[in-house]
Design a protein around this motif. Structure first.
Motif, PDB file in Angstrom:
ATOM      1  N   LEU A  26      -3.605  -4.937  11.915  1.00 55.08           N
ATOM      2  CA  LEU A  26      -4.261  -3.727  11.410  1.00 55.08           C
ATOM      3  C   LEU A  26      -4.955  -4.004  10.077  1.00 55.08           C
ATOM      4  O   LEU A  26      -6.064  -3.515   9.833  1.00 55.08           O
ATOM      5  N   LEU A  27      -4.324  -4.787   9.242  1.00 55.02           N
ATOM      6  CA  LEU A  27      -4.910  -5.144   7.947  1.00 55.02           C
ATOM      7  C   LEU A  27      -6.218  -5.899   8.159  1.00 55.02           C
ATOM      8  O   LEU A  27      -7.244  -5.561   7.582  1.00 55.02           O
ATOM      9  N   GLU A  29      -8.093  -6.135  10.970  1.00 52.74           N
ATOM     10  CA  GLU A  29      -9.082  -5.332  11.697  1.00 52.74           C
ATOM     11  C   GLU A  29      -9.726  -4.292  10.792  1.00 52.74           C
ATOM     12  O   GLU A  29     -10.872  -3.902  11.016  1.00 52.74           O
ATOM     13  N   GLY A  30      -9.002  -3.854   9.771  1.00 55.25           N
ATOM     14  CA  GLY A  30      -9.540  -2.888   8.825  1.00 55.25           C
ATOM     15  C   GLY A  30     -10.467  -3.501   7.792  1.00 55.25           C
ATOM     16  O   GLY A  30     -11.000  -2.794   6.937  1.00 55.25           O
ATOM     17  N   HIS A  32      -9.599  -5.593   5.457  1.00 54.19           N
ATOM     18  CA  HIS A  32      -8.900  -5.733   4.185  1.00 54.19           C
ATOM     19  C   HIS A  32      -8.604  -7.200   3.880  1.00 54.19           C
ATOM     20  O   HIS A  32      -8.708  -8.066   4.743  1.00 54.19           O
ATOM     21  N   GLY A  56      -9.584 -10.615   8.734  1.00 53.58           N
ATOM     22  CA  GLY A  56      -9.342 -10.314   7.326  1.00 53.58           C
ATOM     23  C   GLY A  56      -9.435 -11.551   6.458  1.00 53.58           C
ATOM     24  O   GLY A  56      -9.518 -12.680   6.954  1.00 53.58           O
ATOM     25  N   PHE A 169      -0.660   2.454   6.794  1.00 49.83           N
ATOM     26  CA  PHE A 169      -2.064   2.699   6.464  1.00 49.83           C
ATOM     27  C   PHE A 169      -2.349   4.183   6.254  1.00 49.83           C
ATOM     28  O   PHE A 169      -3.190   4.537   5.424  1.00 49.83           O
ATOM     29  N   GLU A 170      -1.644   5.047   6.958  1.00 52.51           N
ATOM     30  CA  GLU A 170      -1.777   6.489   6.713  1.00 52.51           C
ATOM     31  C   GLU A 170      -1.352   6.824   5.283  1.00 52.51           C
ATOM     32  O   GLU A 170      -2.022   7.591   4.588  1.00 52.51           O
ATOM     33  N   LYS A 173      -3.906   5.648   2.693  1.00 51.16           N
ATOM     34  CA  LYS A 173      -5.099   6.499   2.649  1.00 51.16           C
ATOM     35  C   LYS A 173      -4.832   7.811   1.900  1.00 51.16           C
ATOM     36  O   LYS A 173      -5.744   8.401   1.368  1.00 51.16           O
TER      37      LYS A 173
END
Length: 174
Positions: A26-27, A29-30, A32, A56, A169-170, A173
């Motif tokens: 997730l990191l 793909e985001g 980051h 990333g 990640f929620e 944010k």
């Protein structure tokens, strides 16, 4: 976002490594950047592999004495003289801190960041990924400190607790 991650340098079973790998994906793909201890060992190496595979970037901050465990393929690998300098460098490069499962070194890192945050010297989000209830004892202790007046700021201002990688990640944010 530059996300500093504190975690174990030991290889762990799937109940800990699978959520760490999901978080790392997730990191990456985001878009980051992972800012971490720079090691190729254990959970640290797994994180770096997954972040890199997901697109990333990798910024490793290592103690000189451990350079033989440096992650080959990091976008940047910084050597520090000692652990204190390493912790300062990690914190200074972070937009947020995420804590995965780990041992004494991880506890040292997170408690230092929380102490700095308590005094207003570090105002970036800190989130613990509570995989398999790993940090439930720490959470209970911190809640007691909060209720009994040992913290000058509400616990929710110091740290968040997430049950899943997506929830991390929620919280970042929010």
């Amino acid at each position: 976002m530059n996300i500093c991650v504190f975690c174990s340098a030991y290889s762990l079973d799937d109940r800990y490594s699978a959520p760490a790998a999901e978080f790392a994906r997730l990191l990456g793909e985001g878009g980051h950047t992972l800012v971490w201890g720079g090691s190729n060992a254990g959970l640290m190496g797994l994180l770096a592999d997954e972040v890199k595979a997901a697109g990333g970037k990798l910024v490793g901050i290592m103690v000189e004495m451990l350079k033989h465990k440096g992650y080959v393929g990091a976008d940047e690998l910084v050597m520090t003289a000692d652990l204190a300098e390493r912790k300062r460098e990690l914190a200074s490069r972070a937009d947020a801190v995420v804590v995965l499962v780990g041992g004494l070194g991880t506890m040292d890192e997170v408690t230092e960041v929380l102490e700095l945050k308590k005094h207003g010297m570090f105002e970036k989000p800190v989130v613990l990924l509570d995989t398999e209830g790993f940090y439930s004892g720490l959470r209970t202790q911190l809640e007691r400190m909060d209720v009994e007046g040992f913290l000058p700021r509400p616990l929710a201002d110091l740290v968040g607790f997430a049950d899943t990688p997506a929830e991390v990640f929620e919280l970042l944010k929010a």
